[in-house]
Design a protein around this motif. Structure first.
Motif, short mmCIF file in Angstrom:
data_model
loop_
_atom_site.label_atom_id
_atom_site.label_comp_id
_atom_site.label_asym_id
_atom_site.label_seq_id
_atom_site.Cartn_x
_atom_site.Cartn_y
_atom_site.Cartn_z
N SER A 103 41.76 12.10 23.48
CA SER A 103 40.73 12.70 23.01
C SER A 103 40.08 12.25 21.73
O SER A 103 40.55 11.29 20.99
CB SER A 103 41.17 14.09 22.13
OG SER A 103 40.29 14.61 21.33
N VAL A 107 43.57 15.14 16.30
CA VAL A 107 44.23 15.95 16.57
C VAL A 107 45.39 16.33 15.34
O VAL A 107 45.76 15.38 15.18
CB VAL A 107 45.11 15.76 17.78
CG1 VAL A 107 46.16 16.89 18.17
CG2 VAL A 107 44.09 15.39 18.88
N PRO A 110 49.89 16.99 16.85
CA PRO A 110 50.29 16.71 18.06
C PRO A 110 51.83 16.96 18.35
O PRO A 110 52.48 16.56 17.63
CB PRO A 110 49.67 15.76 18.61
CG PRO A 110 49.54 14.75 17.54
CD PRO A 110 49.48 15.60 16.48
#
Length: 159
Positions: A103, A107, A110
């Motif tokens: 991505s 994030v 995670p």
């Protein structure tokens, strides 16, 4: 404290919102190792032997915890002595989609793949070199595996 883990047969799940003790995720472990920094070695360019039991100073065995210097947050034994289990399954590259890309967006917290056959271990052990005791060094093994070179660290959600 409300337990984090529940079991259905051989399947174990974790409720990260619960207040009980649990294994850290790999991301939590690495954040704690780095103590908020970005260096591959929390001791910077200093001598690993002051911070981690490793192949150069361990005499081939584990040592009592807390006897060497800690990181900037005072956490000791984040590197060396024993590999530490993390909650995350290690991604199986053979099962990853060929088109999968990391991505581009950051994030938060995670927790890795939801299934697998091997769990991640971090930190290196008494028989490893400084590179294997770095922030990015990883190992894995089936959850039933045990060894004098494997241990764990527990965490719990901050209130």
């Amino acid at each position: 404290l409300r337990p984090c883990y529940s079991r259905n047969g051989a399947e174990v799940t974790c409720d990260f919102a619960a207040g009980g003790y649990r294994l850290p995720t790999e991301a939590e472990w690495e954040y704690a190792y780095r103590a908020g920094g970005t260096s591959d070695f929390f001791w910077g360019t200093g001598d690993i032997n002051a911070f981690a039991w490793n192949v150069g100073n361990s005499l081939g065995k584990t040592h009592e915890i807390g006897t060497l210097k800690g990181n900037a947050w005072g956490l000791q034994d984040m590197a060396g002595n024993v590999w530490e289990w993390c909650w995350d399954w290690n991604a199986d590259p053979a099962k990853a989609p060929k088109t999968a890309k990391p991505s581009p967006e950051p994030v938060t917290d995670p927790s890795g793949p939801t299934t697998g056959t091997k769990r991640v271990m971090r930190g290196g052990s008494f028989s490893n070199t400084d590179v294997e005791c770095s922030a990015g060094s990883r190992a894995d093994g089936p959850p039933t595996h045990s060894s004098e070179q494997i241990g764990f660290r527990i965490v719990r959600r901050a209130r």
